[in-house]
Scaffold this active site. Structure first.
Site, mmCIF file in Angstrom:
data_model
loop_
_atom_site.group_PDB
_atom_site.id
_atom_site.type_symbol
_atom_site.label_atom_id
_atom_site.label_comp_id
_atom_site.label_asym_id
_atom_site.label_seq_id
_atom_site.Cartn_x
_atom_site.Cartn_y
_atom_site.Cartn_z
ATOM 1 N N TYR A 1 -13.915 52.660 -43.736
ATOM 2 C CA TYR A 1 -14.250 53.364 -44.972
ATOM 3 C C TYR A 1 -13.106 54.266 -45.422
ATOM 4 O O TYR A 1 -13.044 54.669 -46.579
ATOM 5 C CB TYR A 1 -15.486 54.244 -44.765
ATOM 6 C CG TYR A 1 -16.814 53.514 -44.711
ATOM 7 C CD1 TYR A 1 -16.907 52.127 -44.724
ATOM 8 C CD2 TYR A 1 -17.999 54.248 -44.643
ATOM 9 C CE1 TYR A 1 -18.130 51.488 -44.666
ATOM 10 C CE2 TYR A 1 -19.231 53.608 -44.594
ATOM 11 C CZ TYR A 1 -19.300 52.229 -44.600
ATOM 12 O OH TYR A 1 -20.519 51.610 -44.541
ATOM 13 N N GLY A 2 -12.216 54.610 -44.483
ATOM 14 C CA GLY A 2 -11.207 55.631 -44.748
ATOM 15 C C GLY A 2 -10.183 55.295 -45.804
ATOM 16 O O GLY A 2 -9.492 56.186 -46.303
ATOM 17 N N ASP B 1 -22.196 54.386 -39.117
ATOM 18 C CA ASP B 1 -20.745 54.547 -39.183
ATOM 19 C C ASP B 1 -20.183 53.243 -39.720
ATOM 20 O O ASP B 1 -20.876 52.221 -39.779
ATOM 21 C CB ASP B 1 -20.173 54.866 -37.800
ATOM 22 C CG ASP B 1 -18.675 55.186 -37.829
ATOM 23 O OD1 ASP B 1 -18.195 55.658 -38.881
ATOM 24 O OD2 ASP B 1 -17.993 54.958 -36.825
ATOM 25 N N SER B 2 -18.905 53.263 -40.070
ATOM 26 C CA SER B 2 -18.270 52.051 -40.569
ATOM 27 C C SER B 2 -18.022 51.041 -39.456
ATOM 28 O O SER B 2 -17.826 49.856 -39.730
ATOM 29 C CB SER B 2 -16.952 52.391 -41.266
ATOM 30 O OG SER B 2 -16.080 53.032 -40.354
ATOM 31 N N CYS C 1 -19.752 59.144 -39.665
ATOM 32 C CA CYS C 1 -18.472 58.747 -40.246
ATOM 33 C C CYS C 1 -17.923 59.951 -40.998
ATOM 34 O O CYS C 1 -18.600 60.497 -41.888
ATOM 35 C CB CYS C 1 -18.667 57.565 -41.192
ATOM 36 S SG CYS C 1 -17.220 57.128 -42.184
ATOM 37 N N ASN C 2 -16.732 60.396 -40.626
ATOM 38 C CA ASN C 2 -16.157 61.575 -41.278
ATOM 39 C C ASN C 2 -15.893 61.340 -42.752
ATOM 40 O O ASN C 2 -16.088 62.243 -43.576
ATOM 41 C CB ASN C 2 -14.866 61.976 -40.569
ATOM 42 C CG ASN C 2 -15.108 62.768 -39.318
ATOM 43 O OD1 ASN C 2 -15.092 63.989 -39.320
ATOM 44 N ND2 ASN C 2 -15.355 62.067 -38.215
ATOM 45 N N THR C 3 -15.460 60.135 -43.113
ATOM 46 C CA THR C 3 -15.203 59.839 -44.519
ATOM 47 C C THR C 3 -16.493 59.910 -45.319
ATOM 48 O O THR C 3 -16.541 60.523 -46.398
ATOM 49 C CB THR C 3 -14.562 58.442 -44.668
ATOM 50 O OG1 THR C 3 -13.355 58.397 -43.907
ATOM 51 C CG2 THR C 3 -14.247 58.142 -46.117
ATOM 52 N N CYS D 1 -12.463 61.968 -36.986
ATOM 53 C CA CYS D 1 -12.923 60.587 -37.147
ATOM 54 C C CYS D 1 -13.605 60.217 -35.842
ATOM 55 O O CYS D 1 -13.082 60.517 -34.761
ATOM 56 C CB CYS D 1 -11.760 59.642 -37.440
ATOM 57 S SG CYS D 1 -12.221 57.892 -37.449
ATOM 58 N N THR D 2 -14.776 59.572 -35.921
ATOM 59 C CA THR D 2 -15.511 59.283 -34.693
ATOM 60 C C THR D 2 -14.882 58.176 -33.862
ATOM 61 O O THR D 2 -15.306 57.934 -32.728
ATOM 62 C CB THR D 2 -16.985 58.940 -35.002
ATOM 63 O OG1 THR D 2 -17.041 57.964 -36.058
ATOM 64 C CG2 THR D 2 -17.762 60.173 -35.399
ATOM 65 N N HIS D 3 -13.864 57.490 -34.390
ATOM 66 C CA HIS D 3 -13.073 56.587 -33.556
ATOM 67 C C HIS D 3 -12.174 57.366 -32.589
ATOM 68 O O HIS D 3 -11.876 56.898 -31.491
ATOM 69 C CB HIS D 3 -12.174 55.693 -34.415
ATOM 70 C CG HIS D 3 -12.860 54.539 -35.063
ATOM 71 N ND1 HIS D 3 -13.734 54.681 -36.108
ATOM 72 C CD2 HIS D 3 -12.790 53.200 -34.810
ATOM 73 C CE1 HIS D 3 -14.169 53.488 -36.483
ATOM 74 N NE2 HIS D 3 -13.607 52.576 -35.713
ATOM 75 N N GLU E 1 -9.877 49.954 -32.581
ATOM 76 C CA GLU E 1 -10.596 48.697 -32.804
ATOM 77 C C GLU E 1 -9.996 47.564 -31.969
ATOM 78 O O GLU E 1 -10.704 46.632 -31.579
ATOM 79 C CB GLU E 1 -10.558 48.327 -34.291
ATOM 80 C CG GLU E 1 -11.326 49.276 -35.197
ATOM 81 C CD GLU E 1 -12.815 48.991 -35.245
ATOM 82 O OE1 GLU E 1 -13.228 47.911 -34.802
ATOM 83 O OE2 GLU E 1 -13.562 49.873 -35.719
#
Length: 257
Positions: free
Chosen positions: A39-40, A7-8, A70-72, A179-181, A147
């Site tokens: 990355y988004g 993931d980012s 990462c969804n992006t 988004c995994t966040h 974050e």
């Protein structure tokens, strides 16, 4: 069996946590590209390049399957990764769609994600094939909130309402956290919208792996790599998965592959 996850940043740790819980004997290698998060807001070409570099690094550990957490990257790079790797490559979009289709009763589904994920229409295309009415919304402030560790309280609630009120007013009964966040904001979303069925991509991926019948056996090894120091990564790692040590790698180890 060993599995790689990238993931980012910290969001993919939600996927790591679910897979580690569901497959305790699997060897898991995680890469968080913290030097280049997010990355988004990157171009498709850049996301593909970063994704190939991350995948090649993880493949060096002999992984037998790769999860693009990462969804992006799942939206832009999944097909390229599948073409170039001789192992199963699993993104987060298809599992999320599968779960949403099981959850929705009125066939109105909301999708939230980064600008790039929403722009790609990856969720929309798959859902509309199943005659689902889709309402999308980019939520660019969610990743920096997570974050910074602001996942509850007045600020988090105000930002969540700013984005999601519009979707709820459209009559959605199911919301995909694209988004995994975003699962780190799930409790706040549930508090504000208790009637919504929430699709958590980390849980959806673990369920998808069960359906794939992959033989995820091994010694239970856990390795986590990051490309830059990150206090928020360390904080959420402790909260989500405990004392697994971090190993910082030089970004050039990715870029030269």
């Amino acid at each position: 069996m060993s599995i790689g996850i990238f993931d980012s940043g910290i969001g993919g740790l939600t996927v790591f946590k679910e897979i580690a819980k569901e497959f305790p004997e699997a060897d898991i290698y995680y890469l968080g590209d913290t030097a280049r998060v997010p990355y988004g807001n990157k171009s498709k070409e850049t996301v593909i390049r970063y994704s190939v570099e991350a995948a090649n690094y993880l493949k060096g550990f002999g992984i037998e399957a790769l999860i693009v957490a990462c969804n992006t990257a799942s939206s832009y790079a999944l097909d390229v990764l599948k073409e170039n790797l001789d192992i199963p490559v699993i993104g987060v979009v298809k599992p999320g769609v599968e779960t949403a289709l099981r959850f929705t009763e009125n066939k109105k589904v909301g999708v939230i994600g980064t600008q790039a994920t929403i722009r790609s229409n990856s969720y929309l295309k798959l859902l509309e094939e199943k005659n689902i009415q889709v309402f999308q919304k980019p939520c660019p402030l969610f990743v920096p909130l997570v974050e910074e560790g602001i996942v509850s309280g007045e600020i988090a609630e105000l930002v969540v309402k700013q984005y999601i009120d519009e979707l709820v007013n459209k009559g959605i009964d199911t919301l995909i956290l694209g988004c995994t966040h975003y699962p780190l904001l799930k409790d706040t979303i549930k508090k504000l919208y208790p009637h919504l069925k929430i699709v958590d991509s980390s849980q959806a991926v673990a369920e998808h792996l069960h359906r794939e019948n992959l033989h995820l056996n091994g010694s239970g090894k856990r390795k986590i790599f990051i490309t830059d120091e990150s206090e928020s990564f360390e904080r959420f790692k402790q909260m989500l998965i405990g004392n697994i040590p971090l190993e910082k790698i030089d970004i050039s180890q990715l870029c030269t592959l």
